[in-house]
Design a protein around this motif. Structure first.
Motif, PDB file in Angstrom:
ATOM      1  N   TRP A  36      15.195   2.927  59.137  1.00 57.60           N
ATOM      2  CA  TRP A  36      14.338   3.402  58.061  1.00 57.60           C
ATOM      3  C   TRP A  36      13.255   4.284  58.672  1.00 57.60           C
ATOM      4  O   TRP A  36      12.645   3.918  59.678  1.00 57.60           O
ATOM      5  N   ARG A  38       9.949   7.237  57.586  1.00 55.81           N
ATOM      6  CA  ARG A  38       9.067   7.667  56.510  1.00 55.81           C
ATOM      7  C   ARG A  38       8.351   8.948  56.913  1.00 55.81           C
ATOM      8  O   ARG A  38       8.163   9.233  58.095  1.00 55.81           O
ATOM      9  N   ASP A  90       0.749   3.297  54.047  1.00 61.88           N
ATOM     10  CA  ASP A  90       2.210   3.196  54.003  1.00 61.88           C
ATOM     11  C   ASP A  90       2.813   4.179  52.999  1.00 61.88           C
ATOM     12  O   ASP A  90       4.030   4.317  52.913  1.00 61.88           O
ATOM     13  N   TYR A  94      10.350   7.548  52.005  1.00 65.30           N
ATOM     14  CA  TYR A  94      11.097   6.713  52.926  1.00 65.30           C
ATOM     15  C   TYR A  94      12.572   7.123  52.930  1.00 65.30           C
ATOM     16  O   TYR A  94      13.168   7.323  51.872  1.00 65.30           O
TER      17      TYR A  94
END
Length: 124
Positions: A36, A38, A90, A94
């Motif tokens: 993953w 981002r 955050d 993503y």
């Protein structure tokens, strides 16, 4: 051909949780390594978490250790990213990625296949 499809993104307040899913309809079998990543506006893409299919070993970016968990369902050919205690920093698009090499990595150059990305927004 669509290889990877992300889902589960959205908006949440700081401290909340989201779970991202990555399905791999383009692959008959699980890839050796999944990751993953981002990318926030104006910033470079960064690796968040990685998992190898055989054995399930994982690797995380320091900024998400203890808050994010990567996992896999090999039978469903799906990888998940459970994100807890979310912070405004955050916030990003993503991306799910797959590699043909069974080596944990948070480097984008080590991945060949990419999803379209999904937005995660964390408000303070």
């Amino acid at each position: 051909q669509v290889h990877l499809v992300e889902s589960g993104g959205g908006s949440v307040q700081a401290g909340g949780s989201l779970r991202l899913s990555c399905e791999a309809p383009g692959f008959k079998y699980s890839k050796p390594c999944m990751g993953w990543f981002r990318q926030a506006p104006g910033k470079e893409r960064e690796g968040v978490a990685s998992i190898v299919s055989a054995g399930g070993r994982t690797y995380y970016h320091d900024s998400v250790k203890g808050r994010f968990t990567i996992s896999q369902d090999i039978a469903r050919n799906t990888v998940y990213l459970q994100m807890d205690s979310l912070k405004p920093e955050d916030t990003a698009m993503y991306y799910c990625a797959a590699s043909d090499i069974a080596t944990l990595s948070l480097l984008a150059r080590d991945y060949t296949y990419w999803g379209q990305g999904i937005q995660v927004t964390v408000s303070s």
